[in-house]
Design an enzyme around this catalytic site. Structure first.
Site, PDB file in Angstrom:
ATOM      1  N   ASP A   1       0.859  -1.173   0.000  1.00  0.00           N
ATOM      2  CA  ASP A   1       0.000   0.000   0.000  1.00  0.00           C
ATOM      3  C   ASP A   1       0.903   1.233   0.000  1.00  0.00           C
ATOM      4  OD1 ASP A   1      -2.395   1.557   0.269  1.00  0.00           O
ATOM      5  OD2 ASP A   1      -1.872   1.816   2.380  1.00  0.00           O
ATOM      6  N   LYS A   2       0.352   2.388  -0.349  1.00  0.00           N
ATOM      7  CA  LYS A   2       1.174   3.605  -0.401  1.00  0.00           C
ATOM      8  C   LYS A   2       1.145   4.368   0.915  1.00  0.00           C
ATOM      9  CE  LYS A   2      -0.225   7.365  -2.540  1.00  0.00           C
ATOM     10  NZ  LYS A   2      -0.107   8.431  -1.512  1.00  0.00           N
TER      11      LYS A   2
END
Length: 592
Positions: A272-273
């Site tokens: 995920d970012k």
């Protein structure tokens, strides 16, 4: 940690066992020394009968002290038809004692008091060694408790933070979820003793017909003494437990041996970012009004009120920015969260209450984004007739943009420049060095996701993706034959974490106290660099388990073959089983 305090629980629990072992070992060693003397010609010519009775007198208390604890477990194994190590040792030990006692009374024949007494000594020694190893490994639970003893939000149960209790319980329960290797080892061990008993009978019959009862009895005792499924049973379990506890000492919760085994086979990692590859602590906050009527500070005041009910790091940054500017923050209630889309709540500011929504532009424009009637104007939230230009990131394109609206209009947008973690590039480089493919998935704009991916060295980017789309991407990868790990924050990424072969959640995860899954692995220290470290640990554990199984099975096969062939005395056979078990133990503890 104070060493005295660390060893106190072990000493308290095993004090009587240590005392029994000391007395029994003294008697058994005395019996063994005298038995060796009986093998010399001079002693055999003198007072051999007296020595036999002395051995019987020394062996009887040793059998009472160390032999009786084997009786109940042996009876239980026989009753449940799960014949194991206790039955093997008890049969061999008491058979040797009975044969020695009978031959002592007769005044002729072999005496096996050394085997009868040394087997319980070896079994008790192994039990204490194993208990000490597990006690040492079990201290990680106390370290985990200390790690979580700091300030934790939310809920308490019996005066203890519920999150702390849940995490500690999960760590303890993880040890009872066996890996496939452990299950294989258990099946081998379960079939081992019955096979050995059959071999002992067959060897006994053969040697009885060839050399008589004395020779047959010695061979049977040697076969039984050489039968030790302990090393086989411990080959996988000790290594796996050591690895899980090693991880716990590093602040990593691994939910079971089966998870650890999957980690060793991971070949693709999705990240995920926000909050995973980035710090989720914005370095800059940019605000822009879009309707020509609402001031930027008013947008921030309403949005800060809405975000004050959230624990997300970006939400806290918005609230902190409003406070820094000295703005009044709206009072919010009835928060609703729409994963991957946005949030809504009733926000009161200056005696005026609005239903405020924040998140993706389409979510704010259409209402709640799930097909229910839009709020505000009949046609949904009004947007400016002239489309708003693309947002100008405060610092490059690596920013998160959120739209804000109320009373039927999109009022503005906020841009948060989120810094990339300092360890992210090195983490990705280590994974690539190990031949592991990586990808970035984000619910944010493709421009923001691509900027972060370029900064850390990831080529594959999937954005924007809703939580369900992230989960579908993970499932597609697993269906293609990959073993996938998903690394996320444990909240919006919950579907993807659950879909992955290994879900890795950074931080304790606010969903843990509520009972929702937070991943198969939880990195309590929130250190991204622990991902490649954990994969390396799992792979090393897999190699050690393989080594242990090969050694344990091979050593038992050689010892049993030699014993059945009449080439191995019962006492060396018993010593060989202990040495095999100690080697497995030592190899497993290398992980610690």
């Amino acid at each position: 940690m104070n060493p005295d305090r660390a060893w106190k629980p072990l000493f308290h629990v095993g004090a009587w066992s240590v005392l029994r072992l000391g007395i029994g070992a003294f008697l058994a060693i005395s019996v063994t020394v005298i038995s060796l003397l009986l093998d010399t010609p001079d002693v055999q010519r003198q007072a051999t009968g007296a020595f036999r009775w002395i051995l019987l007198g020394l062996s009887a208390p040793a059998m009472i002290i160390l032999g009786y604890p084997l009786v109940l477990p042996c009876a239980n194994e026989i009753a449940t038809r799960r014949i194991g190590l206790n039955t093997s040792i008890a049969l061999c030990s008491f058979a040797a004692f009975a044969a020695g006692a009978a031959n002592t009374v007769r005044g002729s024949g072999g005496i096996y008091f050394d085997v009868a007494t040394m087997l319980p000594v070896l079994a008790t020694s192994w039990g204490l060694i194993e208990a000490a190893a597990k006690s040492r490994a079990g201290r990680s639970i106390r370290r985990l408790e200390a790690l979580l003893a700091g300030p934790v939000p939310r809920v308490e149960a019996d005066g203890e933070p519920l999150l702390t209790r849940r995490m500690i319980d999960a760590a303890a329960q993880a040890r009872h979820r066996p890996s496939a290797s452990e299950q294989v080892a258990e099946r081998i061990a379960a079939a081992f003793v019955p096979a050995v008993l059959a071999l002992a009978v067959a060897a006994g019959v053969y040697w009885l017909r060839r050399d008589g009862a004395a020779r047959a009895g010695a061979v049977v005792l040697a076969v039984l003494a050489a039968a030790c499924p302990t090393a086989i049973r411990a080959a996988a379990s000790l290594a796996t437990a050591s690895a899980i506890d090693r991880a716990a000492r590093m602040g990593i919760l691994v939910r079971g041996g089966d998870v650890l085994e999957r980690i060793a086979r991971v070949d693709t990692v999705f990240f995920d970012k926000t909050g995973t590859l980035t710090t989720a602590r914005p370095t800059e906050v940019g605000i822009e009004s879009l309707d020509g009527e609402t001031r930027e500070n008013e947008v921030l005041s309403y949005l800060a009120g809405l975000e004050s009910l959230s624990e997300h790091a970006l939400a806290r940054a918005i609230v902190e920015e409003a406070r820094r500017r000295g703005l009044e923050i709206g009072k919010a209630e009835h928060l609703q969260v729409f994963p991957g889309l946005g949030v809504s709540a009733l926000v009161t500011l200056n005696a005026t209450t609005h239903e405020v929504r924040a998140g993706k532009e389409e979510f704010v424009r259409a209402g709640n984004g799930e097909g229910s009637p839009p709020y505000g104007a009949p046609g949904g939230i009004e947007t400016p007739r002239t489309a708003a230009p693309p947002p100008k990131a405060p610092r490059g394109a690596a920013c998160t943009t959120s739209y804000v609206g109320w009373a039927g209009r999109i009022r503005g947008r906020i841009m948060l420049a989120d810094a990339v973690r300092g360890e992210a590039a090195e983490t990705l480089a280590r994974l690539h060095h190990e031949g592991i493919a990586t990808a970035l998935m984000s619910g944010d704009r493709i421009e923001a996701a691509r900027a972060v991916a370029d900064a850390v060295g990831i080529e594959r980017v999937e954005a924007p993706r809703r939580p369900d789309e992230k989960a579908q991407a993970v499932r597609s990868q697993t269906q293609a034959g990959s073993v996938v790990a998903m690394v996320g924050d444990g909240i919006n990424d919950a579907p993807a974490l659950a879909a992955a072969d290994v879900g890795v959640s950074l931080g304790a995860g606010t969903d843990v106290p509520l009972g929702r899954p937070a991943g198969h692995v939880v990195l309590l220290s929130n250190r991204l660099g622990q991902v490649p470290w954990l994969i390396a640990l799992a792979r090393r554990t897999r190699r050690i388990v393989t080594q242990n199984l090969l050694w344990a099975v091979g050593c038992n096969a050689v010892a049993l073959t030699a014993a059945a062939a009449g080439s191995l005395h019962p006492l060396p056979a018993a010593l060989a089983t202990l040495v095999s078990s100690i080697i497995v133990l030592g190899n497993s503890l290398r992980i610690q």
